[in-house]
Write a protein that holds these residues in place. Structure first.
Motif, PDB file in Angstrom:
ATOM      1  N   ASN A  89       0.805  -1.209   0.000  1.00  0.00           N
ATOM      2  CA  ASN A  89       0.000   0.000   0.000  1.00  0.00           C
ATOM      3  C   ASN A  89       0.845   1.271   0.000  1.00  0.00           C
ATOM      4  N   SER A  90       2.129   1.097  -0.285  1.00  0.00           N
ATOM      5  CA  SER A  90       3.042   2.233  -0.232  1.00  0.00           C
ATOM      6  C   SER A  90       2.707   3.273  -1.294  1.00  0.00           C
ATOM      7  N   GLU A  91       2.792   4.567  -0.900  1.00  0.00           N
ATOM      8  CA  GLU A  91       2.581   5.656  -1.852  1.00  0.00           C
ATOM      9  C   GLU A  91       3.664   5.643  -2.929  1.00  0.00           C
ATOM     10  N   ARG A  92       4.843   5.236  -2.541  1.00  0.00           N
ATOM     11  CA  ARG A  92       5.942   5.161  -3.519  1.00  0.00           C
ATOM     12  C   ARG A  92       5.631   4.108  -4.593  1.00  0.00           C
ATOM     13  N   LEU A  93       4.962   3.018  -4.179  1.00  0.00           N
ATOM     14  CA  LEU A  93       4.601   1.986  -5.141  1.00  0.00           C
ATOM     15  C   LEU A  93       3.580   2.519  -6.142  1.00  0.00           C
ATOM     16  N   VAL A  94       2.636   3.321  -5.643  1.00  0.00           N
ATOM     17  CA  VAL A  94       1.645   3.907  -6.526  1.00  0.00           C
ATOM     18  C   VAL A  94       2.304   4.854  -7.513  1.00  0.00           C
ATOM     19  N   ARG A  95       3.245   5.659  -7.028  1.00  0.00           N
ATOM     20  CA  ARG A  95       3.962   6.585  -7.908  1.00  0.00           C
ATOM     21  C   ARG A  95       4.792   5.816  -8.946  1.00  0.00           C
ATOM     22  N   ALA A  96       5.440   4.781  -8.452  1.00  0.00           N
ATOM     23  CA  ALA A  96       6.251   3.967  -9.365  1.00  0.00           C
ATOM     24  C   ALA A  96       5.383   3.327 -10.445  1.00  0.00           C
ATOM     25  N   GLN A  97       4.176   2.877 -10.033  1.00  0.00           N
ATOM     26  CA  GLN A  97       3.263   2.271 -11.004  1.00  0.00           C
ATOM     27  C   GLN A  97       2.847   3.287 -12.060  1.00  0.00           C
ATOM     28  N   ARG A  98       2.569   4.521 -11.674  1.00  0.00           N
ATOM     29  CA  ARG A  98       2.181   5.547 -12.630  1.00  0.00           C
ATOM     30  C   ARG A  98       3.322   5.845 -13.597  1.00  0.00           C
ATOM     31  N   LEU A  99       4.530   5.912 -13.054  1.00  0.00           N
ATOM     32  CA  LEU A  99       5.693   6.140 -13.913  1.00  0.00           C
ATOM     33  C   LEU A  99       5.886   4.980 -14.902  1.00  0.00           C
ATOM     34  N   MET A 100       5.627   3.766 -14.408  1.00  0.00           N
ATOM     35  CA  MET A 100       5.788   2.592 -15.272  1.00  0.00           C
ATOM     36  C   MET A 100       4.809   2.636 -16.437  1.00  0.00           C
ATOM     37  N   GLU A 101       3.589   3.072 -16.173  1.00  0.00           N
ATOM     38  CA  GLU A 101       2.599   3.164 -17.241  1.00  0.00           C
ATOM     39  C   GLU A 101       3.017   4.181 -18.303  1.00  0.00           C
ATOM     40  N   ILE A 102       3.587   5.320 -17.829  1.00  0.00           N
ATOM     41  CA  ILE A 102       4.078   6.332 -18.776  1.00  0.00           C
ATOM     42  C   ILE A 102       5.234   5.762 -19.603  1.00  0.00           C
ATOM     43  N   ALA A 103       6.141   5.064 -18.921  1.00  0.00           N
ATOM     44  CA  ALA A 103       7.310   4.488 -19.595  1.00  0.00           C
ATOM     45  C   ALA A 103       6.893   3.448 -20.629  1.00  0.00           C
ATOM     46  N   MET A 104       5.913   2.617 -20.274  1.00  0.00           N
ATOM     47  CA  MET A 104       5.470   1.582 -21.206  1.00  0.00           C
ATOM     48  C   MET A 104       4.788   2.194 -22.428  1.00  0.00           C
ATOM     49  N   LYS A 105       4.043   3.264 -22.198  1.00  0.00           N
ATOM     50  CA  LYS A 105       3.423   3.943 -23.318  1.00  0.00           C
ATOM     51  C   LYS A 105       4.488   4.503 -24.267  1.00  0.00           C
ATOM     52  N   ARG A 106       5.554   5.020 -23.678  1.00  0.00           N
ATOM     53  CA  ARG A 106       6.662   5.547 -24.477  1.00  0.00           C
ATOM     54  C   ARG A 106       7.353   4.432 -25.262  1.00  0.00           C
ATOM     55  N   LEU A 107       7.590   3.317 -24.588  1.00  0.00           N
ATOM     56  CA  LEU A 107       8.288   2.202 -25.248  1.00  0.00           C
ATOM     57  C   LEU A 107       7.429   1.566 -26.339  1.00  0.00           C
ATOM     58  N   GLN A 108       6.122   1.533 -26.123  1.00  0.00           N
ATOM     59  CA  GLN A 108       5.240   1.036 -27.191  1.00  0.00           C
ATOM     60  C   GLN A 108       5.382   1.891 -28.437  1.00  0.00           C
ATOM     61  N   LYS A 109       5.431   3.200 -28.235  1.00  0.00           N
ATOM     62  CA  LYS A 109       5.596   4.133 -29.361  1.00  0.00           C
ATOM     63  C   LYS A 109       6.930   3.903 -30.045  1.00  0.00           C
ATOM     64  N   GLU A 110       7.998   3.732 -29.267  1.00  0.00           N
ATOM     65  CA  GLU A 110       9.332   3.506 -29.834  1.00  0.00           C
ATOM     66  C   GLU A 110       9.384   2.181 -30.588  1.00  0.00           C
ATOM     67  N   PHE A 111       8.796   1.151 -29.996  1.00  0.00           N
ATOM     68  CA  PHE A 111       8.794  -0.174 -30.608  1.00  0.00           C
ATOM     69  C   PHE A 111       8.083  -0.128 -31.960  1.00  0.00           C
ATOM     70  N   TYR A 112       6.949   0.537 -31.983  1.00  0.00           N
ATOM     71  CA  TYR A 112       6.178   0.671 -33.217  1.00  0.00           C
ATOM     72  C   TYR A 112       6.957   1.446 -34.271  1.00  0.00           C
ATOM     73  N   GLN A 113       7.587   2.553 -33.849  1.00  0.00           N
ATOM     74  CA  GLN A 113       8.325   3.392 -34.795  1.00  0.00           C
ATOM     75  C   GLN A 113       9.527   2.664 -35.382  1.00  0.00           C
ATOM     76  N   ILE A 114      10.243   1.956 -34.545  1.00  0.00           N
ATOM     77  CA  ILE A 114      11.427   1.230 -35.036  1.00  0.00           C
ATOM     78  C   ILE A 114      11.008   0.156 -36.043  1.00  0.00           C
ATOM     79  N   LEU A 115       9.954  -0.578 -35.712  1.00  0.00           N
ATOM     80  CA  LEU A 115       9.478  -1.615 -36.632  1.00  0.00           C
ATOM     81  C   LEU A 115       8.986  -1.019 -37.948  1.00  0.00           C
TER      82      LEU A 115
END
Length: 614
Positions: free
Chosen positions: A89-115
């Motif tokens: 229930n850590s607040e840091r875990l929630v923040r980390a999860q939000r950052l992870m979602e942003i990062a994954m969205k970015r990587l999806q875009k990069e993966f698509y562009q490279i392909l």
């Protein structure tokens, strides 16, 4: 960790204050530092808050920062796993999860562009040849000229560009899969790569053809489709599917199941479409009387599939792609059955040939020409015919005379049985030709017909793979048979002419006897030349051999008689017109033999007869 780390934020007033040890304080500070370090670079490339990030490729603009981004995300994922185990229930875990979602969205875009943007370096041809580029590059280093260096540099550039792109894709894939976003990563990869493979299959003109549609197609259309298919198989196995397998294995190296899933979904449909075609064509040949030449196209397809079998097993090695291997095997079986059926039909056509066509001048019969052309082409496929005919009953060896082919009863190897099959087909042809010789009234023309046809058979054997199959011994036996036929022809055609001259050249003869001999010789020669001048010998070498042999027997005897007996008629003031030919005249006439322009009417009749011993 995607689902594991998606936790709800909890109000702090429900939790009692924590008392941290010095060690816990250090760990907490480290966790905070990792999260903030990740946040710094992730927020910088957040497509929702940065216009620059929205229109720019991180890997294209700054590959070094892109790799830092990957490492920060991996560190963030490890930290989230630690936080989950300690305090879900850590607040840091929630923040980390939000950052992870942003990062994954970015990587999806990069993966698509490279392909999408690097298709030139990710096309199957570039990827499939990537492994050989290093060896090619090393071979260039052995040369010092400027052109070689230029070519080597070009190869290096292609190799490096392809390797970098594939490495970037693998880095993103590993990061996304490790962070619980495998589904999104796989979805992008499958979508783009399947469209490329499907496009490749389409460009190779591989299309779905049903049995009904194939039935309506002409044989000319089918043959064109087969030729196109043969090229498609070559490109598909050497480039298209091979390249996709290499790329898929490289990008998803970290997961066997994902590699299998991606490659199977991308390639399975196109591969099944490719390997279904031979089965459809084989089915088509079994339903309608196909042209006899279609067997060579079926053999080409069988050779193509069988020759690529190791590649098929290697490329489609996964359990989920076993259906491709099964389809390729079904096509091989169907092709084998059709080829065996067509071979039986071919033999049957020879047996059933009832043509009473009499070839002008005892030349080569059309049946001989067509059958030997067919058999000599079949011999080019002897390697695959061994496999195709394995297990099917061979001709009865007892029907093959020992004088025709030396066959060991104990040798039942597939290669030996193939030899027997070819020898049998030729024997069937020769028996049929032997019967057709009876349609010639003149016995000498019967033998010339046999000489010409057997000569053609032996010539085709010598100039094709049939010689290796049937052996030199078979050739020698039939060369001897050609000579026997030829000698019989010369004896029957020209023996009577030679018989008009006295056997005992020293015996005394009266002028009347000499005159009678000259008259008989002239009449006999004119009669023989009239008949034999209508005959033909297509083989130039054989033609010269026969003419020379006839001249050697006839001219010297006549020249001696002419030189020693002609004066008897002159001295007796006899009729010199009975001496119609000089020795030179005889030579000239014989040199023009087999022109096909003599008197031929008496040589042929419509009903068969034979003056030859069997």
């Amino acid at each position: 960790m995607r689902n594991l780390c998606c936790v709800a934020k909890t109000s702090s007033h429900h939790q009692p204050p924590l008392t941290l040890t010095p060690r816990q304080s250090l760990e907490s500070a480290a966790v905070y530092g990792i999260i903030e370090s990740a946040a710094d670079i992730i927020e910088r490339w957040n497509t929702e808050t940065s216009t620059y990030a929205k229109v720019t490729s991180m890997f294209y603009e700054n590959k070094q920062e892109a790799m830092v981004f990957i490492h920060r995300v991996k560190d963030l994922q490890k930290t989230m796993e630690l936080l989950v185990s300690e305090d879900p229930n850590s607040e840091r875990l929630v923040r980390a999860q939000r950052l992870m979602e942003i990062a994954m969205k970015r990587l999806q875009k990069e993966f698509y562009q490279i392909l999408s943007m690097n298709r030139a370096y990710l096309d199957p041809e570039s990827v499939s040849t990537r492994s050989s580029l290093t060896s090619e590059r090393s071979s260039y280093s052995d040369f010092n000229d400027e052109d070689s260096h230029t070519g080597g540099d070009s190869i290096v550039e292609v190799e490096e560009a392809s390797s970098k792109v594939m490495t970037e894709l693998r880095s993103i894939a590993e990061c996304m899969i490790g962070s619980g976003y495998a589904k999104e990563c796989i979805g992008i990869y499958k979508s783009i790569r399947k469209s490329i493979i499907d496009e490749g299959v389409y460009r190779l003109e591989v299309e779905k053809i049903t049995a009904v549609k194939a039935k309506r197609m002409s044989w000319e259309e089918i043959e064109l489709k087969i030729r196109s298919w043969l090229e498609a198989v070559k490109v598909s196995m050497e480039t298209l599917f091979k390249g996709e397998k290499i790329l898929c294995d490289h990008v998803f190296e970290s997961s066997d199941s994902i590699r299998e899933s991606c490659f199977s979904e991308i390639s399975r449909e196109g591969a099944i479409l490719l390997f279904t075609f031979p089965e459809i064509v084989a089915f088509r040949t079994s339903k309608k009387n196909p042209p006899k030449e279609i067997i060579f196209r079926l053999l080409d397809m069988y050779t193509s599939v069988a020759g690529n079998w190791r590649a098929i097993e290697a490329i489609f090695s996964f359990e989920s792609t076993s259906v491709v291997r099964s389809q390729a095997l079904k096509s091989l079986v169907s092709l084998s059955e059709s080829i065996r059926s067509l071979l039986l039909d071919f033999e049957s056509r020879i047996h059933k040939d009832s043509s009473k066509v009499v070839v002008h001048g005892g030349g080569v019969h059309p049946l001989t020409l067509s059958v030997m052309s067919h058999i000599s082409l079949l011999a080019d496929y002897s390697n695959v015919l061994v496999d195709i005919l394995a297990g099917s009953p061979p001709p009865d060896r007892s029907l093959i005379p020992e004088s025709y082919l030396n066959v060991s009863d104990s040798d039942d190897s597939p290669s030996s049985e193939l030899v027997i099959r070819f020898a049998w087909l030729i024997l069937v042809l020769l028996c049929k030709i032997d019967r057709k010789a009876n349609y010639y009234k003149d016995c000498s023309v019967q033998y010339l017909f046999l000489t010409n046809n057997l000569r053609h058979v032996v010539s085709r054997v010598r100039s094709s793979n049939l010689k290796q199959l049937l052996s030199d011994d078979w050739v020698k036996r039939h060369v001897t048979k050609i000579k026997q036929f030829s000698d019989s022809y010369k004896t029957l055609a020209w023996g009577p002419v030679l018989a008009t001259l006295p056997e005992n050249r020293a015996v005394e003869m009266s002028a009347e006897e000499v005159k009678d001999r000259f008259e008989k010789f002239s009449e006999g020669f004119e009669r023989a030349y009239g008949k034999q001048g209508a005959c033909v010998v297509p083989d130039l070498e054989l033609k010269e051999e026969i003419k020379l042999s006839i001249a050697r027997k006839l001219v010297p005897v006549y020249r001696e008689f002419y030189n020693t007996r002609r004066f008897v008629i002159l001295a007796g003031a006899g009729d010199v017109t009975v001496v119609r030919f000089t020795p030179e005249d005889i030579e000239n006439h014989l040199s023009n033999l087999f022109s096909g322009e003599g008197i031929s009417g008496s040589s042929f009749v419509s009903s068969p007869s034979s003056c030859r011993s069997r």
